[in-house]
Design a protein around this motif. Sequence first.
Motif, short mmCIF file in Angstrom:
data_model
loop_
_atom_site.label_atom_id
_atom_site.label_comp_id
_atom_site.label_asym_id
_atom_site.label_seq_id
_atom_site.Cartn_x
_atom_site.Cartn_y
_atom_site.Cartn_z
N TRP A 36 -26.85 -40.97 44.60
CA TRP A 36 -25.50 -40.51 44.25
C TRP A 36 -24.82 -39.96 45.49
N TYR A 37 -23.58 -40.35 45.67
CA TYR A 37 -22.73 -39.82 46.72
C TYR A 37 -21.52 -39.18 46.06
N ARG A 38 -20.80 -38.37 46.82
CA ARG A 38 -19.56 -37.82 46.31
C ARG A 38 -18.53 -37.73 47.42
N GLN A 39 -17.27 -37.76 47.00
CA GLN A 39 -16.17 -37.66 47.95
C GLN A 39 -15.09 -36.76 47.37
N GLU A 44 -15.02 -36.71 53.82
CA GLU A 44 -15.78 -37.94 53.87
C GLU A 44 -16.78 -38.01 52.71
N ARG A 45 -17.16 -39.23 52.38
CA ARG A 45 -18.18 -39.40 51.35
C ARG A 45 -19.51 -38.86 51.88
N THR A 90 -16.51 -30.26 42.86
CA THR A 90 -15.45 -31.16 42.40
C THR A 90 -15.29 -32.33 43.37
N ALA A 91 -15.40 -33.54 42.84
CA ALA A 91 -15.32 -34.75 43.67
C ALA A 91 -15.42 -35.97 42.77
N VAL A 92 -15.19 -37.11 43.37
CA VAL A 92 -15.53 -38.37 42.71
C VAL A 92 -16.97 -38.70 43.09
N THR A 115 -16.91 -41.80 39.33
CA THR A 115 -16.56 -41.01 38.15
C THR A 115 -16.16 -39.61 38.61
N GLN A 116 -15.06 -39.12 38.06
CA GLN A 116 -14.51 -37.84 38.50
C GLN A 116 -15.26 -36.68 37.86
N VAL A 117 -15.66 -35.73 38.68
CA VAL A 117 -16.24 -34.47 38.20
C VAL A 117 -15.33 -33.35 38.69
N THR A 118 -14.82 -32.58 37.76
CA THR A 118 -13.94 -31.45 38.08
C THR A 118 -14.53 -30.17 37.52
N VAL A 119 -14.74 -29.21 38.41
CA VAL A 119 -15.29 -27.92 38.00
C VAL A 119 -14.19 -26.88 38.17
N SER A 120 -13.70 -26.39 37.06
CA SER A 120 -12.56 -25.46 37.10
C SER A 120 -12.52 -24.64 35.83
N SER A 121 -12.02 -23.43 35.97
CA SER A 121 -11.84 -22.59 34.78
C SER A 121 -10.42 -22.70 34.27
#
Length: 121
Positions: A36-39, A44-45, A90-92, A115-121
């Motif tokens: 798994w990578y994220r950007q 950068e990824r 938070t990243a794709v 796939t988008q992952v967003t961590v937020s309150s």
Amino acid sequence: QVQLVESGGGLVQPGGSLRLSCAASGSISTINVMGWYRQAPGKERELVASIITGTSATYADSVKGRFTISRDDAKNAVYLQMNSLKPEDTAVYYCNAYITGVGTNWPLPYWGQGTQVTVSS
């Protein structure tokens, strides 16, 4: 033709958990490393975690102790369990795998759509 399809992203509060899944399909002979990578925006990824069957997994320092990568070779799948999520996670997130197709002799890199992952309150 080989495809990687991801699922499991979304919005989660800080401290929460998400599980990403990725399945490979198509004319597959063998799958070597999966990861798994994220950007994040403007960055950068980066490699998050990777795993080879029969060996231990590797993790980015930023996720050690919080994320766990696993794979199911019978399903040609890789998973990322993400716990204690932080806003900076938070990243794709992209699935990656080195796959030797049927009728070929060397592995090629394949990527999921992200796939988008967003961590937020």
